[in-house]
Design a protein around this motif. Structure first.
Motif, PDB file in Angstrom:
ATOM      1  N   TYR A 187       0.809  -1.224   0.000  1.00  0.00           N
ATOM      2  CA  TYR A 187       0.000   0.000   0.000  1.00  0.00           C
ATOM      3  C   TYR A 187       0.840   1.271   0.000  1.00  0.00           C
ATOM      4  O   TYR A 187       0.371   2.343  -0.363  1.00  0.00           O
ATOM      5  N   ASN A 188       2.120   1.170   0.403  1.00  0.00           N
ATOM      6  CA  ASN A 188       2.964   2.376   0.321  1.00  0.00           C
ATOM      7  C   ASN A 188       3.353   2.680  -1.117  1.00  0.00           C
ATOM      8  O   ASN A 188       3.802   3.780  -1.421  1.00  0.00           O
ATOM      9  N   ALA A 189       3.213   1.671  -2.002  1.00  0.00           N
ATOM     10  CA  ALA A 189       3.473   1.907  -3.433  1.00  0.00           C
ATOM     11  C   ALA A 189       2.271   2.595  -4.047  1.00  0.00           C
ATOM     12  O   ALA A 189       2.403   3.628  -4.706  1.00  0.00           O
ATOM     13  N   THR A 190       1.099   2.060  -3.816  1.00  0.00           N
ATOM     14  CA  THR A 190      -0.153   2.710  -4.220  1.00  0.00           C
ATOM     15  C   THR A 190      -1.316   1.906  -3.651  1.00  0.00           C
ATOM     16  O   THR A 190      -1.132   0.836  -3.083  1.00  0.00           O
ATOM     17  N   GLU A 245      15.117  11.097   1.696  1.00  0.00           N
ATOM     18  CA  GLU A 245      13.929  11.552   0.965  1.00  0.00           C
ATOM     19  C   GLU A 245      13.611  10.633  -0.208  1.00  0.00           C
ATOM     20  O   GLU A 245      14.488   9.915  -0.723  1.00  0.00           O
ATOM     21  N   HIS A 246      12.349  10.688  -0.640  1.00  0.00           N
ATOM     22  CA  HIS A 246      11.928   9.995  -1.862  1.00  0.00           C
ATOM     23  C   HIS A 246      12.706  10.577  -3.048  1.00  0.00           C
ATOM     24  O   HIS A 246      13.084  11.749  -3.032  1.00  0.00           O
ATOM     25  N   ASP A 247      12.902   9.773  -4.086  1.00  0.00           N
ATOM     26  CA  ASP A 247      13.699  10.224  -5.237  1.00  0.00           C
ATOM     27  C   ASP A 247      13.189  11.529  -5.828  1.00  0.00           C
ATOM     28  O   ASP A 247      13.954  12.323  -6.372  1.00  0.00           O
ATOM     29  N   ASN A 265       8.713   8.408   6.186  1.00  0.00           N
ATOM     30  CA  ASN A 265       9.520   7.750   5.166  1.00  0.00           C
ATOM     31  C   ASN A 265       8.774   6.583   4.529  1.00  0.00           C
ATOM     32  O   ASN A 265       8.098   5.804   5.223  1.00  0.00           O
ATOM     33  N   ASN A 266       8.878   6.472   3.221  1.00  0.00           N
ATOM     34  CA  ASN A 266       8.103   5.456   2.498  1.00  0.00           C
ATOM     35  C   ASN A 266       8.632   4.042   2.685  1.00  0.00           C
ATOM     36  O   ASN A 266       7.898   3.085   2.460  1.00  0.00           O
ATOM     37  N   GLU A 267       9.880   3.883   3.117  1.00  0.00           N
ATOM     38  CA  GLU A 267      10.423   2.523   3.304  1.00  0.00           C
ATOM     39  C   GLU A 267      10.352   2.065   4.757  1.00  0.00           C
ATOM     40  O   GLU A 267       9.975   0.939   5.031  1.00  0.00           O
ATOM     41  N   ALA A 282       3.378  12.518   1.224  1.00  0.00           N
ATOM     42  CA  ALA A 282       2.753  11.521   0.335  1.00  0.00           C
ATOM     43  C   ALA A 282       2.440  10.219   1.070  1.00  0.00           C
ATOM     44  O   ALA A 282       1.405   9.597   0.843  1.00  0.00           O
ATOM     45  N   GLN A 283       3.324   9.785   1.977  1.00  0.00           N
ATOM     46  CA  GLN A 283       3.107   8.502   2.638  1.00  0.00           C
ATOM     47  C   GLN A 283       2.276   8.612   3.915  1.00  0.00           C
ATOM     48  O   GLN A 283       1.796   7.614   4.445  1.00  0.00           O
ATOM     49  N   ALA A 284       2.129   9.838   4.406  1.00  0.00           N
ATOM     50  CA  ALA A 284       1.428  10.004   5.689  1.00  0.00           C
ATOM     51  C   ALA A 284      -0.083  10.094   5.499  1.00  0.00           C
ATOM     52  O   ALA A 284      -0.859   9.589   6.307  1.00  0.00           O
ATOM     53  N   VAL A 320      10.608  -4.731  -2.164  1.00  0.00           N
ATOM     54  CA  VAL A 320      11.816  -4.806  -1.332  1.00  0.00           C
ATOM     55  C   VAL A 320      11.960  -3.477  -0.579  1.00  0.00           C
ATOM     56  O   VAL A 320      12.332  -3.409   0.568  1.00  0.00           O
ATOM     57  N   GLY A 321      11.641  -2.407  -1.295  1.00  0.00           N
ATOM     58  CA  GLY A 321      11.702  -1.072  -0.688  1.00  0.00           C
ATOM     59  C   GLY A 321      10.787  -0.180  -1.506  1.00  0.00           C
ATOM     60  O   GLY A 321       9.664  -0.578  -1.821  1.00  0.00           O
ATOM     61  N   ALA A 322      11.230   1.011  -1.887  1.00  0.00           N
ATOM     62  CA  ALA A 322      10.389   1.877  -2.716  1.00  0.00           C
ATOM     63  C   ALA A 322      10.110   1.187  -4.054  1.00  0.00           C
ATOM     64  O   ALA A 322      11.012   0.593  -4.667  1.00  0.00           O
ATOM     65  N   ALA A 323       8.852   1.258  -4.501  1.00  0.00           N
ATOM     66  CA  ALA A 323       8.483   0.608  -5.763  1.00  0.00           C
ATOM     67  C   ALA A 323       9.370   1.095  -6.911  1.00  0.00           C
ATOM     68  O   ALA A 323       9.768   0.328  -7.778  1.00  0.00           O
ATOM     69  N   CYS A 324       9.704   2.388  -6.877  1.00  0.00           N
ATOM     70  CA  CYS A 324      10.491   2.970  -7.973  1.00  0.00           C
ATOM     71  C   CYS A 324      11.937   2.465  -7.942  1.00  0.00           C
ATOM     72  O   CYS A 324      12.717   2.793  -8.814  1.00  0.00           O
ATOM     73  N   HIS A 325      12.289   1.653  -6.961  1.00  0.00           N
ATOM     74  CA  HIS A 325      13.625   1.026  -6.931  1.00  0.00           C
ATOM     75  C   HIS A 325      13.520  -0.474  -7.141  1.00  0.00           C
ATOM     76  O   HIS A 325      14.444  -1.225  -6.825  1.00  0.00           O
ATOM     77  N   VAL A 364      12.341  -6.795   3.177  1.00  0.00           N
ATOM     78  CA  VAL A 364      11.064  -6.830   2.458  1.00  0.00           C
ATOM     79  C   VAL A 364      10.176  -5.794   3.128  1.00  0.00           C
ATOM     80  O   VAL A 364      10.055  -5.779   4.356  1.00  0.00           O
ATOM     81  N   ARG A 365       9.575  -4.913   2.337  1.00  0.00           N
ATOM     82  CA  ARG A 365       8.690  -3.903   2.913  1.00  0.00           C
ATOM     83  C   ARG A 365       7.251  -4.385   2.792  1.00  0.00           C
ATOM     84  O   ARG A 365       6.727  -4.554   1.691  1.00  0.00           O
ATOM     85  N   LEU A 366       6.627  -4.602   3.951  1.00  0.00           N
ATOM     86  CA  LEU A 366       5.209  -4.999   3.979  1.00  0.00           C
ATOM     87  C   LEU A 366       4.421  -3.765   4.404  1.00  0.00           C
ATOM     88  O   LEU A 366       4.674  -3.181   5.456  1.00  0.00           O
TER      89      LEU A 366
HETATM   90  O1  LIG Z   1       6.793   2.497  -3.157  1.00  0.00           O
HETATM   91  C1  LIG Z   1       7.026   3.610  -2.670  1.00  0.00           C
HETATM   92  O2  LIG Z   1       7.728   3.785  -1.669  1.00  0.00           O
HETATM   93  C2  LIG Z   1       6.405   4.828  -3.310  1.00  0.00           C
HETATM   94  C3  LIG Z   1       6.484   4.831  -4.775  1.00  0.00           C
HETATM   95 SE1  LIG Z   1       8.284   4.981  -5.407  1.00  0.00          SE
END
Ligand SMILES: O=C(O)CC[SeH]
Ligand SMILES: Cc1ncc(COP(=O)(O)O)c(C=O)c1O
Length: 363
Positions: free
Chosen positions: A10-13, A117-119, A170-172, A205-207, A305-310, A335-337
């Motif tokens: 869910y942190n990805a979307t 920070e996020h990318d 933090n998103n991760e 964004a993640q909060a 594993v971490g941020a979706a964009c990685h 692994v990020r759950l």
């Molecule tokens: O997955 C995330 O942490 C947000 C999209 Se890069």
């Protein structure tokens, strides 16, 4: 989605709720016009945008006129950074008259941000620095708390500092940053900086959708939020969402401990640090259990594993986790759950069983 799979990213979307799909469909069917047009499709579009602005403003404790819709958090974050540089130069002449030591030949707008920070913030800051449009200080998070320390932010401020941008969560790791305290301290500094007021930004964004987010209470000039989190649903249900995610995440952690015992490390646990109610970043310890390898062998779990964009980082451990002091071998197995408002205990049981079977297969 395949009913045998369990979504824990869910942190990805966020998968869209039926009422959100219905609202979007209605807008596409009836409010397709240019909002400036005077015929019905345009008038309906203008009314929907006005209603959306009011809804988002209620959600984040802001004013409807201050809501700017962008293509997403990436554009919003980039807009803040470039706006801050413009703000600096617009105030430069006035500042120079009162700060003679700011020699025009070598001054740049100065920006303070963090190293986790996020990318969309990190790369925007790096672009400005590499193209000599700003000096940037990347404050390292404490390896005890995984968040920035307020005094490190304050110590980094210079006469030419024009922006402080620190993410709210933090998103991760899910670790929440001390934004309200940072803003309070900087506002006191701004009282003595009549020309070069420091602008304050947080990437929330993640909060949003997980914890209360109120721009006025935080004290920021700019707040980034993202549409993945359906504004009205959150405004009306946040406390229930937050309580449910917290309870379910704690159950997940309890089950992981029961199954993996001392073979599991919780990468989101930092004594004294608050974390998002839905985020559980874990490493199952041992050779051959890299996060990507575990996830690619799971038959039910869908996570990152971490941020979706990685996601294409392969074996490379997350720089975010390494910056938070997680050892390389542990970060490589991360692994990020990340749970959502709809995640159930049955989902947790299925995911833990899937991880158990996968680890037995790989070991
Ligand atoms: O997955 C995330 O942490 C947000 C999209 Se890069
Ligand atoms: C903390 C953070 N900032 C910014 C973004 C980028 O948002 P978008 O994907 O809407 O560009 C994300 C993505 O989810 C994020 O997690």
């Amino acid at each position: 989605m395949d009913p045998t799979r369990v979504y824990m990213d869910y942190n990805a979307t966020t998968p869209l709720e039926a009422e959100v799909v219905q609202t979007i469909t209605e807008a596409l069917q009836k409010a397709w016009g240019n909002p400036s047009s005077t015929y019905p499709a345009g008038v309906k579009a203008k009314a929907m945008i006005k209603k959306s602005r009011e809804s988002v403003a209620r959600l984040v404790g802001g004013e409807a006129d201050d809501i700017i819709f962008t293509s997403g958090g990436t554009e919003a974050n980039n807009m803040v950074f470039h706006t801050a540089v413009e703000h600096f130069w617009r105030n430069w002449e006035a500042a120079q008259e009162t700060h003679q030591h700011l020699n025009e030949n070598r001054v740049f707008p100065h920006i303070v941000t963090s190293n986790v920070e996020h990318d969309s913030v990190k790369l925007a800051a790096e672009y400005l620095q590499e193209n000599r449009k700003a000096d940037v200080t990347f404050i390292s998070v404490s390896q005890e708390t995984a968040h920035v320390e307020v005094q490190d932010i304050i110590a980094a401020v210079r006469p030419n500092t024009c922006l402080i941008s620190i993410m709210l969560a933090n998103n991760e790791t899910g670790v929440i940053m001390p934004i309200q305290e940072i803003c309070s301290r900087v506002k006191a500094m701004n009282k003595k900086r009549e020309n070069l007021r420091i602008l304050l930004h947080t990437d929330a964004a993640q909060a949003l959708g997980k914890i209360p987010v109120n721009a006025r209470e935080l004290g920021v000039d700019f707040l980034t939020i993202v549409g993945h989190k359906a504004a009205e649903l959150v405004t009306n249900n946040l406390l229930d969402y937050e309580a449910h995610m917290q309870k379910t995440r704690l159950y997940l952690e309890e089950r992981l401990k029961a199954v993996f015992k001392d073979k599991i490390h919780f990468n989101s646990h930092y004594p004294g640090s608050d974390i998002l109610p839905n985020t559980c970043n874990v490493s199952i310890l041992g050779p051959g259990l890299q996060g990507w390898r575990v996830l690619s062998n799971c038959t039910r779990l869908l996570a990152s594993v971490g941020a979706a964009c990685h996601s294409d980082s392969g074996d490379k451990p997350s720089d975010i986790l390494l910056s938070c002091g997680i050892p390389v071998a542990v970060a490589a197995n991360a692994v990020r759950l990340s749970l959502g408002r709809g995640t159930t205990k049955a989902d947790v049981d299925a995911v833990v069983e899937d991880l158990k079977e996968t680890v037995q297969l790989l070991c």
